[in-house]
Design an enzyme around this catalytic site. Structure first.
Site, PDB file in Angstrom:
ATOM      1  N   VAL A   1       1.596   6.918   0.476  1.00 26.39           N
ATOM      2  CA  VAL A   1       0.740   5.943   1.141  1.00 26.39           C
ATOM      3  C   VAL A   1      -0.614   5.911   0.438  1.00 26.39           C
ATOM      4  O   VAL A   1      -1.211   6.955   0.183  1.00 26.39           O
ATOM      5  CB  VAL A   1       0.548   6.305   2.632  1.00 26.39           C
ATOM      6  CG1 VAL A   1      -0.394   5.322   3.316  1.00 26.39           C
ATOM      7  CG2 VAL A   1       1.896   6.346   3.344  1.00 26.39           C
ATOM      8  N   CYS A   2      -1.086   4.696   0.164  1.00 21.54           N
ATOM      9  CA  CYS A   2      -2.374   4.522  -0.501  1.00 21.54           C
ATOM     10  C   CYS A   2      -3.313   3.783   0.456  1.00 21.54           C
ATOM     11  O   CYS A   2      -3.292   2.555   0.536  1.00 21.54           O
ATOM     12  CB  CYS A   2      -2.176   3.723  -1.791  1.00 21.54           C
ATOM     13  SG  CYS A   2      -3.695   3.451  -2.722  1.00 21.54           S
ATOM     14  N   ILE A   3      -4.079   4.569   1.213  1.00 13.99           N
ATOM     15  CA  ILE A   3      -5.103   3.998   2.095  1.00 13.99           C
ATOM     16  C   ILE A   3      -6.394   4.788   1.911  1.00 13.99           C
ATOM     17  O   ILE A   3      -6.369   5.952   1.512  1.00 13.99           O
ATOM     18  CB  ILE A   3      -4.678   3.976   3.588  1.00 13.99           C
ATOM     19  CG1 ILE A   3      -4.311   5.371   4.095  1.00 13.99           C
ATOM     20  CG2 ILE A   3      -3.551   2.993   3.821  1.00 13.99           C
ATOM     21  CD1 ILE A   3      -4.031   5.432   5.595  1.00 13.99           C
TER      22      ILE A   3
ATOM     23  N   ASN B   1       0.803  -1.221   0.000  1.00 11.82           N
ATOM     24  CA  ASN B   1       0.000   0.000   0.000  1.00 11.82           C
ATOM     25  C   ASN B   1       0.840   1.277   0.000  1.00 11.82           C
ATOM     26  O   ASN B   1       0.344   2.348   0.339  1.00 11.82           O
ATOM     27  CB  ASN B   1      -0.970  -0.020   1.181  1.00 11.82           C
ATOM     28  CG  ASN B   1      -1.826  -1.265   1.165  1.00 11.82           C
ATOM     29  OD1 ASN B   1      -1.631  -2.153   1.990  1.00 11.82           O
ATOM     30  ND2 ASN B   1      -2.727  -1.375   0.216  1.00 11.82           N
TER      31      ASN B   1
ATOM     32  N   HIS C   1      -7.933   8.968   0.392  1.00  5.34           N
ATOM     33  CA  HIS C   1      -8.514   9.118  -0.944  1.00  5.34           C
ATOM     34  C   HIS C   1      -9.607  10.178  -0.895  1.00  5.34           C
ATOM     35  O   HIS C   1     -10.323  10.293   0.109  1.00  5.34           O
ATOM     36  CB  HIS C   1      -9.075   7.787  -1.429  1.00  5.34           C
ATOM     37  CG  HIS C   1      -8.014   6.763  -1.648  1.00  5.34           C
ATOM     38  ND1 HIS C   1      -8.269   5.424  -1.693  1.00  5.34           N
ATOM     39  CD2 HIS C   1      -6.674   6.880  -1.836  1.00  5.34           C
ATOM     40  CE1 HIS C   1      -7.152   4.752  -1.897  1.00  5.34           C
ATOM     41  NE2 HIS C   1      -6.164   5.621  -1.979  1.00  5.34           N
TER      42      HIS C   1
END
Length: 170
Positions: free
Chosen positions: A94-96, A83, A100
């Site tokens: 960070v991709c959480i 992630n 978004h």
């Protein structure tokens, strides 16, 4: 300075609160004392995880529209995690879900309630990232780092060795 942007008031309050009462798992500061929109973050690796005893440097970049839009969080410390982007312009990002933009997910992976809401705080963001790092088996459903996600699915022990090697090298 009569035209203070609302985001500055919110961020100033949060910054003062987090600075006055330090947290056990992270600390915050400003990259430049004159810019409340760029924060430096240090996350102390959670105990009993792959990141135990690690000191992880990151940045939080807040848009002028904060808190209507989420900040971006990017690790400066090299990371190997499904992630966290591993290359390109997004490297370290960070991709959480809570980072978004608000609303429906065009790909259908997330409910609108899982995404950014203006009630989230810097502390809730950092606790979510710490939780992400604490997971024994990271989420590989919609990875930012496809290679790390594949390694988690096919060679979890190898993945864990790689994470420890990267963290130990720092």
């Amino acid at each position: 300075m009569s035209s203070v942007v609302p985001s500055h008031n919110i961020l100033r309050r949060e910054y003062i609160e987090l600075s006055k009462k330090p947290r056990e798992r992270f600390s915050v500061g400003l990259v430049d004392e004159s810019n409340l929109l760029e924060w430096k973050v240090v996350i102390f690796g959670p105990p009993d995880t792959l990141y135990e005893d690690a000191i992880l440097d990151a940045r939080l970049s807040f848009p002028p529209e904060f808190p209507l839009l989420p900040p971006k969080m990017r690790f400066i410390t090299p990371m190997w995690h499904p992630n966290i982007y591993n290359n390109g312009e997004q490297k370290g990002e960070v991709c959480i879900s809570i980072l978004h933009p608000p609303g429906d997910d065009q790909f259908g992976y997330e409910d609108a309630g899982e995404r950014w809401l203006p009630v989230h705080s810097v502390e809730s963001i950092l606790l979510s990232v710490i939780s992400l790092l604490s997971a024994d088996n990271p989420n590989t459903d919609s990875p930012a780092n496809v290679d790390a996600a594949k390694e988690v699915r096919t060679d979890l022990r190898g993945y864990k060795r790689k994470v420890r090697a990267i963290i130990s090298a720092e």
